[in-house]
Design an enzyme around this catalytic site. Structure first.
Site, PDB file in Angstrom:
ATOM      1  N   ARG A   2       0.806  -1.237   0.000  1.00 18.55           N
ATOM      2  CA  ARG A   2       0.000   0.000   0.000  1.00 18.55           C
ATOM      3  C   ARG A   2       0.838   1.285   0.000  1.00 18.55           C
ATOM      4  NH1 ARG A   2      -2.288  -3.646  -1.229  1.00 18.55           N
ATOM      5  NH2 ARG A   2      -4.114  -4.630  -0.305  1.00 18.55           N
ATOM      6  N   SER A  29     -10.643   0.080   3.911  1.00 17.44           N
ATOM      7  CA  SER A  29      -9.891  -0.325   5.106  1.00 17.44           C
ATOM      8  C   SER A  29      -9.163   0.880   5.691  1.00 17.44           C
ATOM      9  CB  SER A  29      -8.873  -1.405   4.750  1.00 17.44           C
ATOM     10  OG  SER A  29      -9.556  -2.577   4.383  1.00 17.44           O
ATOM     11  N   GLU A  77      -3.928   3.062   6.799  1.00 17.26           N
ATOM     12  CA  GLU A  77      -3.768   2.992   5.338  1.00 17.26           C
ATOM     13  C   GLU A  77      -4.263   4.315   4.756  1.00 17.26           C
ATOM     14  OE1 GLU A  77      -5.232  -0.617   3.471  1.00 17.26           O
ATOM     15  OE2 GLU A  77      -5.929   0.541   1.748  1.00 17.26           O
TER      16      GLU A  77
HETATM   17  C1  LIG Z   1     -15.374   1.151  -0.357  1.00 18.15           C
HETATM   18  C2  LIG Z   1     -13.877   1.172  -0.525  1.00 18.15           C
HETATM   19  C3  LIG Z   1     -13.207  -0.006  -0.740  1.00 18.15           C
HETATM   20  C4  LIG Z   1     -11.805   0.009  -0.903  1.00 18.15           C
HETATM   21  N1  LIG Z   1     -11.156  -1.187  -1.136  1.00 18.15           N
HETATM   22  C5  LIG Z   1      -9.819  -1.183  -1.330  1.00 18.15           C
HETATM   23  C6  LIG Z   1      -9.119  -2.415  -1.580  1.00 18.15           C
HETATM   24  O1  LIG Z   1      -9.690  -3.482  -1.659  1.00 18.15           O
HETATM   25  N2  LIG Z   1      -7.774  -2.347  -1.767  1.00 18.15           N
HETATM   26  C7  LIG Z   1      -7.077  -1.161  -1.711  1.00 18.15           C
HETATM   27  O2  LIG Z   1      -5.851  -1.166  -1.916  1.00 18.15           O
HETATM   28  N3  LIG Z   1      -7.717   0.009  -1.466  1.00 18.15           N
HETATM   29  C8  LIG Z   1      -9.053   0.017  -1.263  1.00 18.15           C
HETATM   30  N4  LIG Z   1      -9.700   1.195  -0.991  1.00 18.15           N
HETATM   31  C9  LIG Z   1      -8.893   2.435  -0.836  1.00 18.15           C
HETATM   32  C10 LIG Z   1      -8.702   3.241  -2.112  1.00 18.15           C
HETATM   33  O3  LIG Z   1      -9.761   3.013  -3.012  1.00 18.15           O
HETATM   34  C11 LIG Z   1      -7.378   2.973  -2.837  1.00 18.15           C
HETATM   35  O4  LIG Z   1      -6.277   3.217  -2.014  1.00 18.15           O
HETATM   36  C12 LIG Z   1      -7.275   3.828  -4.100  1.00 18.15           C
HETATM   37  O5  LIG Z   1      -6.248   3.330  -4.910  1.00 18.15           O
HETATM   38  C13 LIG Z   1      -7.023   5.315  -3.833  1.00 18.15           C
HETATM   39  O6  LIG Z   1      -7.198   5.990  -5.051  1.00 18.15           O
HETATM   40  P1  LIG Z   1      -7.782   7.463  -5.125  1.00 18.15           P
HETATM   41  O7  LIG Z   1      -7.715   7.879  -6.533  1.00 18.15           O
HETATM   42  O8  LIG Z   1      -9.097   7.545  -4.475  1.00 18.15           O
HETATM   43  O9  LIG Z   1      -6.683   8.238  -4.274  1.00 18.15           O
HETATM   44  P2  LIG Z   1      -6.930   9.392  -3.191  1.00 18.15           P
HETATM   45  O10 LIG Z   1      -7.657   8.805  -2.026  1.00 18.15           O
HETATM   46  O11 LIG Z   1      -7.509  10.593  -3.821  1.00 18.15           O
HETATM   47  O12 LIG Z   1      -5.414   9.721  -2.775  1.00 18.15           O
HETATM   48  C14 LIG Z   1      -4.608   8.789  -2.080  1.00 18.15           C
HETATM   49  C15 LIG Z   1      -3.210   9.393  -1.924  1.00 18.15           C
HETATM   50  O13 LIG Z   1      -2.601   9.496  -3.209  1.00 18.15           O
HETATM   51  C16 LIG Z   1      -2.243  10.855  -3.528  1.00 18.15           C
HETATM   52  N5  LIG Z   1      -2.534  11.000  -4.968  1.00 18.15           N
HETATM   53  C17 LIG Z   1      -3.681  10.670  -5.607  1.00 18.15           C
HETATM   54  N6  LIG Z   1      -3.559  10.834  -6.927  1.00 18.15           N
HETATM   55  C18 LIG Z   1      -2.293  11.279  -7.143  1.00 18.15           C
HETATM   56  C19 LIG Z   1      -1.554  11.635  -8.311  1.00 18.15           C
HETATM   57  N7  LIG Z   1      -2.090  11.556  -9.528  1.00 18.15           N
HETATM   58  N8  LIG Z   1      -0.268  12.064  -8.162  1.00 18.15           N
HETATM   59  C20 LIG Z   1       0.286  12.151  -6.924  1.00 18.15           C
HETATM   60  N9  LIG Z   1      -0.370  11.832  -5.790  1.00 18.15           N
HETATM   61  C21 LIG Z   1      -1.643  11.402  -5.888  1.00 18.15           C
HETATM   62  C22 LIG Z   1      -3.108  11.710  -2.604  1.00 18.15           C
HETATM   63  O14 LIG Z   1      -2.462  12.938  -2.306  1.00 18.15           O
HETATM   64  C23 LIG Z   1      -3.209  10.807  -1.360  1.00 18.15           C
HETATM   65  O15 LIG Z   1      -2.046  10.941  -0.568  1.00 18.15           O
HETATM   66  C24 LIG Z   1     -11.090   1.216  -0.829  1.00 18.15           C
HETATM   67  C25 LIG Z   1     -11.795   2.425  -0.616  1.00 18.15           C
HETATM   68  C26 LIG Z   1     -13.171   2.406  -0.468  1.00 18.15           C
HETATM   69  C27 LIG Z   1     -13.904   3.694  -0.270  1.00 18.15           C
END
Ligand SMILES: Cc1cc2nc3c(=O)[nH]c(=O)nc-3n(C[C@H](O)[C@H](O)[C@H](O)COP(=O)(O)OP(=O)(O)OC[C@H]3O[C@@H](n4cnc5c(N)ncnc54)[C@H](O)[C@@H]3O)c2cc1C
Length: 295
Positions: free
Chosen positions: A169, A218, A288
């Site tokens: 992660r 999570s 996480e």
């Molecule tokens: C219902 C639910 C289920 C989930 N299940 C899982 C799972 O099974 N496995 C898992 O790994 N995760 C899971 N997640 C967590 C999440 O979806 C992942 O970590 C996802 O990859 C985050 O992507 P995001 O675009 O929403 O990032 P964000 O939440 O917007 O950002 C996460 C981090 O990345 C940085 N960031 C984002 N985009 C960029 C970019 N382009 N350049 C530089 N920095 C950036 C942000 O500043 C922040 O620090 C779940 C979340 C939810 C709500």
């Protein structure tokens, strides 16, 4: 591109929580991301990047400086031959779009991606993955390169997957910067069972996770060899509530917003859960979820 002032961020976060950003923009092209970086640089503003907002706890006090939200930087191009399918995806492309591309071709990444919310850039940053023992199960297995906008030079450089350090992660080796594009690659070996498996996996997630309420998935990383959810449940914390935030009675590693929860409600739960798990089992839980903004 419009750069707005004093924009509330709860509309851009899955938890539906978050105070205002001093400045906020939604670039649609890499050129507009560069424009935003230049805007921040010329005013001495700090930059915070937001992807799909599915893994962030944004402070009630908001975020200083400029928030660049990537969700409109979308688009894919697919190149395939008999050996490989390659998808170039702009960072704000939803993982669900990638799922559709692989599902159409009956390829295994569809099964891995189908339950992951958020966008491609966020998937790379978090090395998002699933618990199930399937292949692929983490972003590291499907990425071949990423393009990063260097914040100092405001120019784009391409980094091969093996130039980054991929951990559970988390990825390193691309900072400081903004991920603007990634190439996803997978062998072109169709599997007729993928569609059925995607349906089953989606059903299983719905039955195990509280998807009807806002959360960030999570909250804690699994402190191997333990499962964070199992420890929290064993500590008797399912249903533990502060304000309108609650440890989900359905899945102990999810904290849900039952309507109007604040970031400090969620943070109080996180602290209490950590303390109790440490007290009862001598295990340190690490979030996480990423904290953003002024705390
Ligand atoms: C219902 C639910 C289920 C989930 N299940 C899982 C799972 O099974 N496995 C898992 O790994 N995760 C899971 N997640 C967590 C999440 O979806 C992942 O970590 C996802 O990859 C985050 O992507 P995001 O675009 O929403 O990032 P964000 O939440 O917007 O950002 C996460 C981090 O990345 C940085 N960031 C984002 N985009 C960029 C970019 N382009 N350049 C530089 N920095 C950036 C942000 O500043 C922040 O620090 C779940 C979340 C939810 C709500």
């Amino acid at each position: 591109m419009e750069i707005r002032e004093n924009v509330f961020l709860k509309d851009y976060a899955w938890w539906k929580i978050g105070g205002p950003a001093d400045f906020f923009c939604l670039p649609k092209t890499v050129g507009e991301v560069q424009e935003a970086v230049e805007f921040a640089r010329s005013r001495g503003l700090e930059i915070t990047v937001l992807g799909g907002g599915t893994n962030v706890l944004i402070s009630d006090r908001g975020i200083d400086g400029l928030v660049i939200c990537m969700k409109q930087l979308v688009g894919t191009s697919v190149h395939e031959d008999e050996n490989f399918v390659r998808v170039e995806a702009l960072a704000g492309t939803a993982k669900s779009e990638l799922t559709k591309i692989f599902l159409k071709r009956k390829l295994a990444p569809a099964l891995f991606l189908c339950g992951l919310p958020g966008d491609v850039g966020g998937g790379v940053v978090m090395n998002a993955g699933v618990a199930e023992q399937i292949e692929p199960r983490e972003f590291v297995e499907i990425v071949s390169w990423v393009e990063v906008l260097d914040l100092q030079k405001n120019g784009v450089r391409r980094l091969r997957k093996d130039e980054l350090q991929w951990r559970y992660r988390h990825t390193d080796g691309w900072q400081p910067g903004i991920i603007v594009k990634a190439e996803i690659i997978w062998p072109n070996r169709p599997d007729d069972t993928i569609s059925r498996k995607v349906t089953e996996a989606t059903k299983a997630r719905r039955s195990k996770q509280p998807l009807e309420l806002p959360s960030c998935g999570s909250t804690f990383k699994n402190p191997k060899p333990h499962s964070a959810g199992a420890l929290i449940e064993k500590a008797g914390l399912k249903g533990y509530t502060v304000g309108s935030a609650q440890v989900s009675p359905k899945h102990a590693n999810f904290i849900v917003n039952r309507g109007g929860a604040s970031a400090s409600d969620v943070d109080s739960i996180i602290r209490h859960v950590r303390d109790e798990v440490k007290r009862q089992f001598q295990v340190d839980l690490e979030t996480e979820v990423r904290y953003l903004g002024r705390w």
